[in-house]
Design a protein around this motif. Structure first.
Motif, PDB file in Angstrom:
ATOM      1  N   TYR A 135       0.837  -1.208   0.000  1.00  0.00           N
ATOM      2  CA  TYR A 135       0.000   0.000   0.000  1.00  0.00           C
ATOM      3  C   TYR A 135       0.871   1.257   0.000  1.00  0.00           C
ATOM      4  N   GLY A 167      -5.342  -6.049  -5.912  1.00  0.00           N
ATOM      5  CA  GLY A 167      -6.167  -5.249  -6.802  1.00  0.00           C
ATOM      6  C   GLY A 167      -5.645  -5.070  -8.210  1.00  0.00           C
ATOM      7  N   GLU A 223      -8.233   3.475 -11.296  1.00  0.00           N
ATOM      8  CA  GLU A 223      -8.627   2.380 -10.405  1.00  0.00           C
ATOM      9  C   GLU A 223      -8.129   2.581  -8.979  1.00  0.00           C
ATOM     10  N   ALA A 249     -10.395   3.507  -5.513  1.00  0.00           N
ATOM     11  CA  ALA A 249     -11.172   2.413  -4.916  1.00  0.00           C
ATOM     12  C   ALA A 249     -10.255   1.382  -4.265  1.00  0.00           C
ATOM     13  N   ILE A 250      -9.109   1.112  -4.883  1.00  0.00           N
ATOM     14  CA  ILE A 250      -8.157   0.157  -4.318  1.00  0.00           C
ATOM     15  C   ILE A 250      -7.562   0.719  -3.033  1.00  0.00           C
ATOM     16  N   ALA A 258     -10.010   0.389  -0.186  1.00  0.00           N
ATOM     17  CA  ALA A 258     -10.093  -0.993   0.302  1.00  0.00           C
ATOM     18  C   ALA A 258      -8.903  -1.325   1.202  1.00  0.00           C
ATOM     19  N   GLN A 292      -9.830  -8.379  -0.812  1.00  0.00           N
ATOM     20  CA  GLN A 292     -10.495  -8.431  -2.117  1.00  0.00           C
ATOM     21  C   GLN A 292     -12.001  -8.223  -1.995  1.00  0.00           C
ATOM     22  N   ARG A 326     -13.232  -4.489  -1.988  1.00  0.00           N
ATOM     23  CA  ARG A 326     -13.279  -3.756  -3.259  1.00  0.00           C
ATOM     24  C   ARG A 326     -14.590  -3.966  -3.998  1.00  0.00           C
ATOM     25  N   LYS A 327     -15.427  -4.884  -3.519  1.00  0.00           N
ATOM     26  CA  LYS A 327     -16.654  -5.200  -4.248  1.00  0.00           C
ATOM     27  C   LYS A 327     -17.731  -4.172  -3.918  1.00  0.00           C
TER      28      LYS A 327
END
Length: 236
Positions: free
Chosen positions: A141, A175, A204, A207-208, A211, A232, A235-236
């Motif tokens: 991260y 991600g 992208e 959003a990643i 999360a 994971q 991220r949905k």
């Protein structure tokens, strides 16, 4: 489906990138998190700690898909590190556990292309003390955050041997999107490597990033340190 952009001759082209002037090279400065510090590797400071951390593994299997084999002694490891730290690309970093103040892993920014805003994360090697920990995830991260938020890169790549199932799984967990496999891409250790390509783009990333931050929140872990939600799934 979006309407394609066209040039003055009516040919379809990519969308405009307004006022693009490229990016800077990553600075040689620490990335500090709650659990780890990702620091430009200092051979004098880090080599012995990294070598000792790797010797706690039961075998050399962690090096199967890396360019080198497991190092038999500290002297040969230092020689390799000296070569790896002699240039700005790859830019090798030590991952330091804040609880112990010891280096327990490495990762590099590499194939850095400031003009186009593209870089790759590679040469990742986590010792057992870092594998499957919050700090191991936090390190990835922090490096993504530097690439996208601090430096404004547009694309962040992950590549691995197509046979490397743990690396493919890690890319998906973090991600990255699988883009395809380059067949007969490399010969290393006397064998062929088909290289699987993954990427995250700047669109992208928000959003990643969200999360990652939700996953690393203390609220996401129970009293035993077990995660409540998988990265994971967030991220949905």
């Amino acid at each position: 489906m979006t309407t394609p952009h066209k040039d003055e001759f009516g040919n379809p082209v990519g969308h405009p990138v307004e006022n693009w002037q490229g990016c800077e090279m990553p600075p040689r400065s620490d990335m500090v998190g709650d659990h780890v510090i990702v620091s430009p590797l200092d051979v004098a400071r880090d080599a012995k700690q990294l070598f000792d951390a790797n010797t706690t593994a039961k075998d050399g299997g962690r090096f199967t898909y890396l360019p080198t084999r497991a190092f038999e002694d500290l002297a040969s490891y230092k020689i390799w590190l000296d070569g790896m730290t002699s240039t700005n690309d790859p830019m090798l970093h030590a991952i330091i556990d804040k609880a112990t103040n010891k280096a327990v892993g490495v990762a590099a920014f590499m194939r850095i292309d400031p003009a186009n805003g593209v870089m790759e994360i590679g040469n990742i090697n986590y010792a057992p003390a870092l594998s499957q920990t919050i700090g191991g995830t936090e390190a990835m991260y922090l490096m993504m955050k530097r690439a996208f938020d601090e430096l404004g890169y547009r694309r962040y790549e992950w590549k691995c041997d197509d046979q490397n199932a743990p690396s493919r799984a890690a890319a998906a967990r973090y991600g990255f999107t699988y883009e395809g496999t380059f067949r007969n891409a490399i010969v290393y250790k006397g064998r062929n490597r088909d290289t699987a390509w993954f990427s995250i783009t700047d669109t992208e990333w928000p959003a990643i990033r969200a999360a990652f931050e939700a996953w690393m929140s203390p609220d996401n872990f129970d009293e035993t340190g077990r995660q409540r939600k998988r990265l994971q799934d967030l991220r949905k």
